[in-house]
Each structure stands twice: as structure tokens, then as C-alpha cells.
Design a protein around this motif. Structure first.
Motif, PDB file in Angstrom:
ATOM      1  N   SER A 191       0.830  -1.208   0.000  1.00  0.00           N
ATOM      2  CA  SER A 191       0.000   0.000   0.000  1.00  0.00           C
ATOM      3  C   SER A 191       0.859   1.250   0.000  1.00  0.00           C
ATOM      4  CB  SER A 191      -0.919   0.003   1.222  1.00  0.00           C
ATOM      5  OG  SER A 191      -1.725  -1.147   1.253  1.00  0.00           O
ATOM      6  N   PHE A 192       1.930   1.203   0.773  1.00  0.00           N
ATOM      7  CA  PHE A 192       2.847   2.340   0.828  1.00  0.00           C
ATOM      8  C   PHE A 192       3.504   2.582  -0.522  1.00  0.00           C
ATOM      9  CE2 PHE A 192       7.119   4.063   1.798  1.00  0.00           C
ATOM     10  CZ  PHE A 192       6.731   5.262   2.384  1.00  0.00           C
ATOM     11  N   GLU A 193       3.914   1.517  -1.191  1.00  0.00           N
ATOM     12  CA  GLU A 193       4.561   1.645  -2.494  1.00  0.00           C
ATOM     13  C   GLU A 193       3.591   2.162  -3.554  1.00  0.00           C
ATOM     14  OE1 GLU A 193       7.802   1.117  -4.041  1.00  0.00           O
ATOM     15  OE2 GLU A 193       8.057   1.758  -1.978  1.00  0.00           O
ATOM     16  N   SER A 194       2.330   1.763  -3.450  1.00  0.00           N
ATOM     17  CA  SER A 194       1.329   2.265  -4.401  1.00  0.00           C
ATOM     18  C   SER A 194       1.167   3.771  -4.264  1.00  0.00           C
ATOM     19  CB  SER A 194      -0.011   1.568  -4.173  1.00  0.00           C
ATOM     20  OG  SER A 194       0.106   0.170  -4.356  1.00  0.00           O
ATOM     21  N   SER A 195       1.130   4.250  -3.025  1.00  0.00           N
ATOM     22  CA  SER A 195       1.010   5.694  -2.815  1.00  0.00           C
ATOM     23  C   SER A 195       2.283   6.421  -3.248  1.00  0.00           C
ATOM     24  CB  SER A 195       0.708   5.991  -1.345  1.00  0.00           C
ATOM     25  OG  SER A 195       1.733   5.504  -0.503  1.00  0.00           O
ATOM     26  N   ILE A 196       3.445   5.813  -2.994  1.00  0.00           N
ATOM     27  CA  ILE A 196       4.709   6.418  -3.412  1.00  0.00           C
ATOM     28  C   ILE A 196       4.778   6.526  -4.930  1.00  0.00           C
ATOM     29  CG2 ILE A 196       7.204   5.992  -3.577  1.00  0.00           C
ATOM     30  CD1 ILE A 196       6.407   7.204  -0.954  1.00  0.00           C
ATOM     31  N   SER A 197       4.252   5.529  -5.641  1.00  0.00           N
ATOM     32  CA  SER A 197       4.263   5.564  -7.103  1.00  0.00           C
ATOM     33  C   SER A 197       3.484   6.755  -7.640  1.00  0.00           C
ATOM     34  CB  SER A 197       3.670   4.261  -7.653  1.00  0.00           C
ATOM     35  OG  SER A 197       4.411   3.138  -7.238  1.00  0.00           O
ATOM     36  N   ILE A 198       2.350   7.042  -7.024  1.00  0.00           N
ATOM     37  CA  ILE A 198       1.539   8.187  -7.460  1.00  0.00           C
ATOM     38  C   ILE A 198       2.185   9.498  -7.025  1.00  0.00           C
ATOM     39  CG2 ILE A 198      -0.735   9.268  -7.301  1.00  0.00           C
ATOM     40  CD1 ILE A 198      -1.879   6.474  -6.752  1.00  0.00           C
ATOM     41  N   ILE A 199       2.704   9.540  -5.799  1.00  0.00           N
ATOM     42  CA  ILE A 199       3.295  10.771  -5.276  1.00  0.00           C
ATOM     43  C   ILE A 199       4.527  11.175  -6.084  1.00  0.00           C
ATOM     44  CG2 ILE A 199       4.521  11.750  -3.291  1.00  0.00           C
ATOM     45  CD1 ILE A 199       2.601  10.140  -1.509  1.00  0.00           C
ATOM     46  N   GLN A 200       5.367  10.196  -6.435  1.00  0.00           N
ATOM     47  CA  GLN A 200       6.579  10.522  -7.188  1.00  0.00           C
ATOM     48  C   GLN A 200       6.253  11.036  -8.580  1.00  0.00           C
ATOM     49  OE1 GLN A 200       9.723  10.788  -6.111  1.00  0.00           O
ATOM     50  NE2 GLN A 200       8.759  10.432  -4.136  1.00  0.00           N
ATOM     51  N   ALA A 201       5.212  10.480  -9.204  1.00  0.00           N
ATOM     52  CA  ALA A 201       4.782  11.014 -10.502  1.00  0.00           C
ATOM     53  C   ALA A 201       4.280  12.444 -10.352  1.00  0.00           C
ATOM     54  CB  ALA A 201       3.693  10.119 -11.092  1.00  0.00           C
ATOM     55  N   TYR A 202       3.558  12.705  -9.275  1.00  0.00           N
ATOM     56  CA  TYR A 202       3.045  14.052  -9.017  1.00  0.00           C
ATOM     57  C   TYR A 202       4.188  15.029  -8.738  1.00  0.00           C
ATOM     58  CZ  TYR A 202       0.567  17.854  -6.683  1.00  0.00           C
ATOM     59  OH  TYR A 202       0.085  19.082  -6.311  1.00  0.00           O
ATOM     60  N   VAL A 203       5.170  14.604  -7.949  1.00  0.00           N
ATOM     61  CA  VAL A 203       6.309  15.468  -7.623  1.00  0.00           C
ATOM     62  C   VAL A 203       7.113  15.791  -8.875  1.00  0.00           C
ATOM     63  CG1 VAL A 203       8.522  15.527  -6.403  1.00  0.00           C
ATOM     64  CG2 VAL A 203       6.485  14.730  -5.219  1.00  0.00           C
ATOM     65  N   PHE A 204       7.350  14.796  -9.711  1.00  0.00           N
ATOM     66  CA  PHE A 204       8.126  14.995 -10.936  1.00  0.00           C
ATOM     67  C   PHE A 204       7.450  16.027 -11.841  1.00  0.00           C
ATOM     68  CE2 PHE A 204       9.795  14.162 -15.103  1.00  0.00           C
ATOM     69  CZ  PHE A 204      11.087  13.708 -14.908  1.00  0.00           C
ATOM     70  N   SER A 205       6.162  15.841 -12.098  1.00  0.00           N
ATOM     71  CA  SER A 205       5.454  16.745 -13.000  1.00  0.00           C
ATOM     72  C   SER A 205       5.264  18.129 -12.380  1.00  0.00           C
ATOM     73  CB  SER A 205       4.093  16.148 -13.371  1.00  0.00           C
ATOM     74  OG  SER A 205       3.341  15.830 -12.214  1.00  0.00           O
ATOM     75  N   THR A 206       5.065  18.194 -11.051  1.00  0.00           N
ATOM     76  CA  THR A 206       4.902  19.490 -10.391  1.00  0.00           C
ATOM     77  C   THR A 206       6.189  20.306 -10.431  1.00  0.00           C
ATOM     78  OG1 THR A 206       3.221  18.584  -8.901  1.00  0.00           O
ATOM     79  CG2 THR A 206       4.265  20.642  -8.250  1.00  0.00           C
ATOM     80  N   LEU A 207       7.321  19.657 -10.220  1.00  0.00           N
ATOM     81  CA  LEU A 207       8.593  20.368 -10.280  1.00  0.00           C
ATOM     82  C   LEU A 207       8.888  20.886 -11.681  1.00  0.00           C
ATOM     83  CD1 LEU A 207      10.874  18.186  -7.968  1.00  0.00           C
ATOM     84  CD2 LEU A 207       9.984  20.465  -7.525  1.00  0.00           C
ATOM     85  N   ILE A 208       8.472  20.127 -12.701  1.00  0.00           N
ATOM     86  CA  ILE A 208       8.637  20.605 -14.072  1.00  0.00           C
ATOM     87  C   ILE A 208       7.877  21.915 -14.282  1.00  0.00           C
ATOM     88  CG2 ILE A 208       8.013  20.124 -16.476  1.00  0.00           C
ATOM     89  CD1 ILE A 208      10.485  18.654 -15.713  1.00  0.00           C
ATOM     90  N   THR A 209       6.648  21.977 -13.788  1.00  0.00           N
ATOM     91  CA  THR A 209       5.860  23.197 -13.954  1.00  0.00           C
ATOM     92  C   THR A 209       6.419  24.341 -13.101  1.00  0.00           C
ATOM     93  OG1 THR A 209       4.320  22.411 -12.243  1.00  0.00           O
ATOM     94  CG2 THR A 209       3.762  21.958 -14.536  1.00  0.00           C
ATOM     95  N   LEU A 210       6.942  24.020 -11.920  1.00  0.00           N
ATOM     96  CA  LEU A 210       7.556  25.061 -11.094  1.00  0.00           C
ATOM     97  C   LEU A 210       8.794  25.647 -11.764  1.00  0.00           C
ATOM     98  CD1 LEU A 210       7.241  23.563  -7.487  1.00  0.00           C
ATOM     99  CD2 LEU A 210       6.062  25.560  -8.396  1.00  0.00           C
ATOM    100  N   TYR A 211       9.588  24.786 -12.402  1.00  0.00           N
ATOM    101  CA  TYR A 211      10.756  25.285 -13.133  1.00  0.00           C
ATOM    102  C   TYR A 211      10.322  26.156 -14.309  1.00  0.00           C
ATOM    103  CZ  TYR A 211      13.384  21.775 -10.490  1.00  0.00           C
ATOM    104  OH  TYR A 211      13.948  21.044  -9.489  1.00  0.00           O
ATOM    105  N   SER A 212       9.231  25.803 -14.946  1.00  0.00           N
ATOM    106  CA  SER A 212       8.761  26.596 -16.085  1.00  0.00           C
ATOM    107  C   SER A 212       8.202  27.947 -15.654  1.00  0.00           C
ATOM    108  CB  SER A 212       7.698  25.832 -16.871  1.00  0.00           C
ATOM    109  OG  SER A 212       6.503  25.693 -16.107  1.00  0.00           O
ATOM    110  N   SER A 213       7.842  28.088 -14.381  1.00  0.00           N
ATOM    111  CA  SER A 213       7.302  29.369 -13.898  1.00  0.00           C
ATOM    112  C   SER A 213       8.366  30.455 -13.880  1.00  0.00           C
ATOM    113  CB  SER A 213       6.708  29.195 -12.498  1.00  0.00           C
ATOM    114  OG  SER A 213       7.716  28.833 -11.569  1.00  0.00           O
ATOM    115  N   GLU A 214       9.629  30.069 -13.926  1.00  0.00           N
ATOM    116  CA  GLU A 214      10.707  31.054 -13.966  1.00  0.00           C
ATOM    117  C   GLU A 214      10.895  31.637 -15.350  1.00  0.00           C
ATOM    118  OE1 GLU A 214      14.207  29.264 -12.465  1.00  0.00           O
ATOM    119  OE2 GLU A 214      13.375  28.887 -10.464  1.00  0.00           O
ATOM    120  N   ILE A 215      10.276  31.045 -16.366  1.00  0.00           N
ATOM    121  CA  ILE A 215      10.375  31.578 -17.725  1.00  0.00           C
ATOM    122  C   ILE A 215       9.435  32.780 -17.833  1.00  0.00           C
ATOM    123  CG2 ILE A 215      10.058  31.066 -20.167  1.00  0.00           C
ATOM    124  CD1 ILE A 215      10.539  28.129 -19.530  1.00  0.00           C
ATOM    125  N   PRO A 216       9.915  33.908 -18.260  1.00  0.00           N
ATOM    126  CA  PRO A 216       9.062  35.113 -18.349  1.00  0.00           C
ATOM    127  C   PRO A 216       7.905  34.921 -19.327  1.00  0.00           C
ATOM    128  CG  PRO A 216      11.391  35.687 -18.478  1.00  0.00           C
ATOM    129  CD  PRO A 216      11.311  34.198 -18.565  1.00  0.00           C
TER     130      PRO A 216
END
Length: 216
Positions: A191-216
Motif C-alpha cells: 500500500s505504501f509503495e502504491s502511494s509512493i508511485s503516485i506521489i513521485q509522478a506528481y512530484v516529478f510533474s509538479t517540479l517541471i511546472t515550477l521550473y517553467s514558472s521562472e520563464i518570463p
């Protein structure tokens, strides 16, 4: 012992593993246009995509990056979850796959921003109200942090996938006499690994969008 422990991360270690063919599982699962009516999986996929898109709209104003980040989220999440099934291979536990997803996105954003907004990108390297004495050091630190972003993205995803799989491998190799003790632990870990699988996908994609926020 070490060879058998890490054999699940070797794509050529066993004929039973689906190896790199697991990357095609996303293309098999996602297309749902062959049904006359919307299935529950299609509804779940649509609601998940809408939720992720709504969350990422608050992080970035670039709709193109948000669309790509949503696609990356679905790709990573499905591959992470499929890797939990027996005799399957987890592609995201390899640096070659995670870096392949992180590096092109980072390169695309850097090339676009530095070519079109060079002066504004130089301003990002030096925070406001920085004392003149430490300005050179701050520029070096900010430049280093900018360069290692794709490495941190890929290593974070790879390390989290490897850690949980190693724990499950260790519990599976324990003595059968401890079956009553290890079974509840395996259920909790699954159960823990299932939640980690979803969380890591969310973290990866969220950080991509956060990095793109620095683009004017």
C-alpha cells in the motif's frame, strides 16, 4: 546475495521479466476510444487529468508545459504502478529512463528562455537585495542549482522506486517460517509503495511546472 538482491533492476537478468516492453504498457492502457460508452477507467483517467491540470495551473502560466507535465504524470504513474506486479520490470527505477524524461524537458525550457529572455534569465541568477560582497558566490550557487535540476529530478524518482522494491525483495527472501509476520508487513509495504508511485509522478510533474514558472 547482492546479485540476487539487485537482479530485479537488471533488464536482462531473467526471461520472465517483461523488461523494457513495460514502457509500452501506457499505450495499451490509455487508449479508450474503442468503447461505445465511457468506462470507469476512462472516467478515472479524465478526472485525474483534470485534477492534475488544475493543480499545475497555479504553478505555471505556460499551457504547453502543463500539457506535457500531465502526460508525463500519467506515463510515470502507470509505469510505477505496473512495476508493482509480479514478474514485471519497473523502467522508472533506471537512470536511463528517468533522465530521458527530465533532461529534454529541462533543455527545452533552458534553450527557449535563454534565447528569448536572456537579460531576464541573468536576473534570476542574482536574488534581489543581495550584498555586493557575496554576489559572485550567489551567482555560482544559482548556476549550479540550475544545472543539477535534471539530475535531481531523475535521481529522486529512481531512488524512491529502488528503495521500495529492495524492501519488498528483502521481505520476499525471508524464511517461510516467518510467513505470519512478513505477510502484514508486505501488505502495508505494498500500500505504501502504491502511494509512493503516485506521489513521485506528481512530484516529478509538479517540479517541471515550477521550473517553467521562472520563464518570463
Amino acid at each position: 546475495m547482492m546479485n540476487s538482491l539487485f537482479s530485479s533492476f537488471d533488464p536482462t537478468s531473467s526471461l520472465k521479466q517483461m523488461n523494457w516492453m513495460m514502457m509500452t504498457s501506457t499505450m495499451i492502457i490509455l487508449p479508450m476510444n474503442f468503447w461505445m460508452k465511457k468506462s470507469r477507467w476512462n472516467t478515472l483517467k479524465t478526472n485525474t487529468t483534470k485534477f492534475i491540470k488544475k493543480e499545475m495551473l497555479s504553478n505555471s502560466k505556460h499551457k504547453e508545459i502543463i500539457m506535457m507535465a500531465c502526460s508525463l504524470f500519467m506515463l510515470i504513474m502507470i509505469n510505477n504502478l505496473m512495476g508493482l506486479f509480479p514478474y514485471t520490470f519497473t523502467p522508472t527505477s533506471h537512470m536511463s529512463i528517468s533522465m530521458t524524461m527530465a533532461l529534454p524537458m529541462w533543455m527545452m525550457m533552458m534553450m527557449y528562455s535563454w534565447i528569448n529572455f536572456t537579460n531576464k534569465m541573468f536576473l534570476h541568477l542574482l536574488p534581489q537585495n543581495t550584498p555586493s560582497m557575496i554576489m559572485p558566490m550567489m551567482i555560482v550557487i544559482e548556476t549550479t542549482g540550475l544545472i543539477i535540476r535534471p539530475i535531481s529530478l531523475s535521481v529522486r524518482l529512481m531512488a524512491n522506486m529502488i528503495a521500495g522494491h529492495l524492501l519488498m525483495t528483502l521481505l520476499g527472501d525471508m524464511n517461510q517460517n516467518m510467513f505470519l509476520l512478513t505477510t502484514p508487513l508486505k501488505m502495508i509495504l505494498m500500500s505504501f509503495e502504491s502511494s509512493i508511485s503516485i506521489i513521485q509522478a506528481y512530484v516529478f510533474s509538479t517540479l517541471i511546472t515550477l521550473y517553467s514558472s521562472e520563464i518570463p
